[in-house]
Design a protein around this motif. Sequence first.
Motif, mmCIF file in Angstrom:
data_model
loop_
_atom_site.group_PDB
_atom_site.id
_atom_site.type_symbol
_atom_site.label_atom_id
_atom_site.label_comp_id
_atom_site.label_asym_id
_atom_site.label_seq_id
_atom_site.Cartn_x
_atom_site.Cartn_y
_atom_site.Cartn_z
ATOM 1 N N LEU A 54 1.015 -1.199 0.031
ATOM 2 C CA LEU A 54 -0.040 -0.059 0.080
ATOM 3 C C LEU A 54 0.958 1.371 -0.070
ATOM 4 C CD1 LEU A 54 -2.546 -0.976 2.543
ATOM 5 C CD2 LEU A 54 -2.830 -1.223 0.063
ATOM 6 N N GLU A 55 0.432 2.272 -0.730
ATOM 7 C CA GLU A 55 1.276 3.369 -0.888
ATOM 8 C C GLU A 55 0.689 4.377 0.407
ATOM 9 O OE1 GLU A 55 3.113 4.700 -3.468
ATOM 10 O OE2 GLU A 55 3.024 2.753 -4.408
ATOM 11 N N ASP A 57 -0.042 7.250 0.458
ATOM 12 C CA ASP A 57 -0.892 8.292 0.332
ATOM 13 C C ASP A 57 -2.348 7.694 0.364
ATOM 14 O OD1 ASP A 57 0.745 10.156 -0.217
ATOM 15 O OD2 ASP A 57 0.789 9.927 -2.352
ATOM 16 N N ASP A 58 -2.431 6.320 0.433
ATOM 17 C CA ASP A 58 -3.645 5.616 0.736
ATOM 18 C C ASP A 58 -4.133 5.066 2.010
ATOM 19 O OD1 ASP A 58 -4.564 5.417 -2.119
ATOM 20 O OD2 ASP A 58 -3.123 3.670 -2.619
ATOM 21 N N ILE A 59 -3.086 5.374 2.813
ATOM 22 C CA ILE A 59 -3.385 4.833 4.556
ATOM 23 C C ILE A 59 -3.901 5.937 5.168
ATOM 24 C CG2 ILE A 59 -2.383 4.091 6.419
ATOM 25 C CD1 ILE A 59 -0.154 2.720 4.798
ATOM 26 N N ASN A 63 -10.314 5.237 3.885
ATOM 27 C CA ASN A 63 -9.953 3.878 3.246
ATOM 28 C C ASN A 63 -10.156 2.702 4.017
ATOM 29 O OD1 ASN A 63 -9.820 5.056 0.838
ATOM 30 N ND2 ASN A 63 -7.501 5.235 1.201
ATOM 31 N N ASN A 72 -12.445 -1.883 -1.456
ATOM 32 C CA ASN A 72 -12.341 -1.147 -2.602
ATOM 33 C C ASN A 72 -10.618 -0.643 -2.839
ATOM 34 O OD1 ASN A 72 -14.822 -1.197 -3.222
ATOM 35 N ND2 ASN A 72 -15.273 0.810 -2.209
ATOM 36 N N LEU A 73 -9.924 -0.371 -1.634
ATOM 37 C CA LEU A 73 -8.679 -0.143 -1.567
ATOM 38 C C LEU A 73 -7.840 -1.081 -2.089
ATOM 39 C CD1 LEU A 73 -6.166 1.926 -0.889
ATOM 40 C CD2 LEU A 73 -6.457 0.747 1.482
ATOM 41 N N LYS A 76 -7.942 -1.394 -6.045
ATOM 42 C CA LYS A 76 -7.162 -0.683 -6.540
ATOM 43 C C LYS A 76 -5.834 -1.199 -7.049
ATOM 44 C CE LYS A 76 -5.240 3.790 -5.597
ATOM 45 N NZ LYS A 76 -5.054 4.939 -4.548
ATOM 46 N N TYR A 77 -5.259 -2.196 -6.131
ATOM 47 C CA TYR A 77 -3.926 -2.581 -6.387
ATOM 48 C C TYR A 77 -3.852 -3.918 -7.143
ATOM 49 C CZ TYR A 77 -2.055 0.909 -3.181
ATOM 50 O OH TYR A 77 -1.773 2.131 -2.674
#
Length: 78
Positions: A54-55, A57-59, A63, A72-73, A76-77
């Motif tokens: 996980l990036e 910015d996504d934490i 989310n 959903n998160l 995305k990956y």
Amino acid sequence: MDNKDRIRTLICAIVEDKSLKLENDTELLKSEILDSLGIAQLVAGIETEFNIELEGDDILPENFETVNAINNLIMKYR
């Protein structure tokens, strides 16, 4: 086991309550099932379980509000 079942299993392991009944829209943060430490543990678990990284910015709290949001998160990956 689908992604959402796997996410619920990770959360139950983190809160150490295998009998916890989580729906896909259960508010994990508002109901205090997860806190900041729990999110950190969940991030590590997700990265291992789903073989993703996980990036930063996504934490974000949004989310991790529900199982649906977490799924959903992850999607995305994938």
